[in-house]
Every structure is written in structure tokens, then in C-alpha cells.
Design an enzyme around this catalytic site. Sequence first.
Site, mmCIF file in Angstrom:
data_model
loop_
_atom_site.group_PDB
_atom_site.id
_atom_site.type_symbol
_atom_site.label_atom_id
_atom_site.label_comp_id
_atom_site.label_asym_id
_atom_site.label_seq_id
_atom_site.Cartn_x
_atom_site.Cartn_y
_atom_site.Cartn_z
ATOM 1 N N ASP A 15 -0.962 17.604 76.885
ATOM 2 C CA ASP A 15 -2.030 18.523 77.279
ATOM 3 C C ASP A 15 -1.350 19.791 77.795
ATOM 4 O OD1 ASP A 15 -1.113 17.891 79.822
ATOM 5 O OD2 ASP A 15 -3.043 17.224 80.602
ATOM 6 N N CYS A 72 1.842 14.709 80.042
ATOM 7 C CA CYS A 72 0.763 15.351 80.798
ATOM 8 C C CYS A 72 1.309 15.650 82.194
ATOM 9 C CB CYS A 72 -0.510 14.504 80.814
ATOM 10 S SG CYS A 72 -0.410 12.938 81.696
ATOM 11 N N THR A 74 1.078 13.909 85.128
ATOM 12 C CA THR A 74 1.684 12.726 85.747
ATOM 13 C C THR A 74 2.235 11.723 84.750
ATOM 14 O OG1 THR A 74 -0.449 11.607 85.700
ATOM 15 C CG2 THR A 74 0.099 12.828 87.718
ATOM 16 N N HIS A 105 11.495 -5.436 76.447
ATOM 17 C CA HIS A 105 10.612 -6.569 76.772
ATOM 18 C C HIS A 105 9.160 -6.373 76.354
ATOM 19 C CE1 HIS A 105 13.403 -8.446 80.090
ATOM 20 N NE2 HIS A 105 14.002 -8.279 78.920
ATOM 21 N N HIS A 140 9.920 -12.610 74.384
ATOM 22 C CA HIS A 140 9.153 -11.396 74.666
ATOM 23 C C HIS A 140 8.129 -11.132 73.569
ATOM 24 C CE1 HIS A 140 11.688 -10.805 78.065
ATOM 25 N NE2 HIS A 140 12.759 -10.886 77.286
HETATM 26 C C1 RB5 Z 1 -4.215 18.084 84.238
HETATM 27 O O1 RB5 Z 1 -4.474 18.878 85.329
HETATM 28 C C2 RB5 Z 1 -3.787 16.688 84.689
HETATM 29 O O2 RB5 Z 1 -4.837 16.041 85.302
HETATM 30 C C3 RB5 Z 1 -3.277 15.885 83.519
HETATM 31 O O3 RB5 Z 1 -2.227 16.551 82.915
HETATM 32 C C4 RB5 Z 1 -2.716 14.516 83.838
HETATM 33 O O4 RB5 Z 1 -1.790 14.570 84.892
HETATM 34 C C5 RB5 Z 1 -3.676 13.449 84.012
HETATM 35 O O5 RB5 Z 1 -3.310 12.294 84.263
#
Ligand code: RB5
Length: 152
Positions: A15, A72, A74, A105, A140
Amino acid sequence: MDNSKPTKRIIIGSDHAGYSLKEHIISSLSDKGFIIIDIGTHSKQSCDYPVFASKLCDRLNKGSADLGILCCGTGIGMSIAANKIKGIRAAACSDIYSAKYTRLHNDANVLCLGARVIGEGLADELVNIFISTEFEGGKHKRRVDMISALEQ
Ligand code: RB5
């Protein structure tokens, strides 16, 4: 790269939050000779990560690539979305041990990275270990088959 094996095809997506990290990984993997399929996003303009998780996983399931990478903010949103799709085993990793063992695994086929969590250097290491580690199989495989059964 080991020239005796076919070149691995890596499909990658992000994203807006993961866009810069995606571009960095594409550059690193291209320099190493991997075949890269980039499904976007193609700018830092705000967009919805489930759209790109879905697009990448559909193409991975159709055999367009061997492994996937999703970036993304996180790594978690992408992994939650990707794991809703049959056939996908996505792992959000920010340490080397997890990136290695999720291949050994869990036979993970998608690596999810958090661009707001890790730097480019660690991301390169995580990608390299994920791509170069093969599934161990054996006991596994039985467990991964049990995960697949949960999809029915
Ligand atoms: C975008 O702001 C953020 O929410 C997205 O990139 C991601 O971290 C969601 O899990």
C-alpha cells in the site's frame, strides 16, 4: 544466485505506507537477478492494503510466481488480509529467525513487512533468508496439511 536452479519469481505489492520499501526491495532483488512481478501500488497516494493483498495472492495462487512479498505500515494488515485467501500462508516478520522458520516449518508463501517497523537493511536480510530457505517437509507437511484442512 545458484545457476543450476531455475530463477525464482517473486511477486511483490504494497500500500502507500509500504511503497518506498517495496521499491527498495524490487531494486535489491533485481540486482540479484530474480524475476520480479510488481502488482503496485505505484505511488505514495493513500490506498487500501486489502486490495493489494488480494491481487497478489490471486496471482500467486494462479502460479504467476513462487513466493510473494507484501509491504504495508506494520506488515500486519497485509498478513491478516492475505491469510483470508485459500492457499496463502502469510507471515509478518521483523526478525531473521521467524523469517527462516516460517519457510522451514510453515511453508509460508508470502512474507509481510512493516515499513514503519523495520529499516531497509533488515528488510533485505529478511527477504534474502525467506527466499533462500526451503520447506523442510516431513512432520511439518502434516501440520501444514492440517492448516489447509481448516480452509475447507
Ligand atoms: C496505513 O496507514 C496502515 O494502516 C497500513 O499500511 C498497515 O499498517 C495496516 O496494517
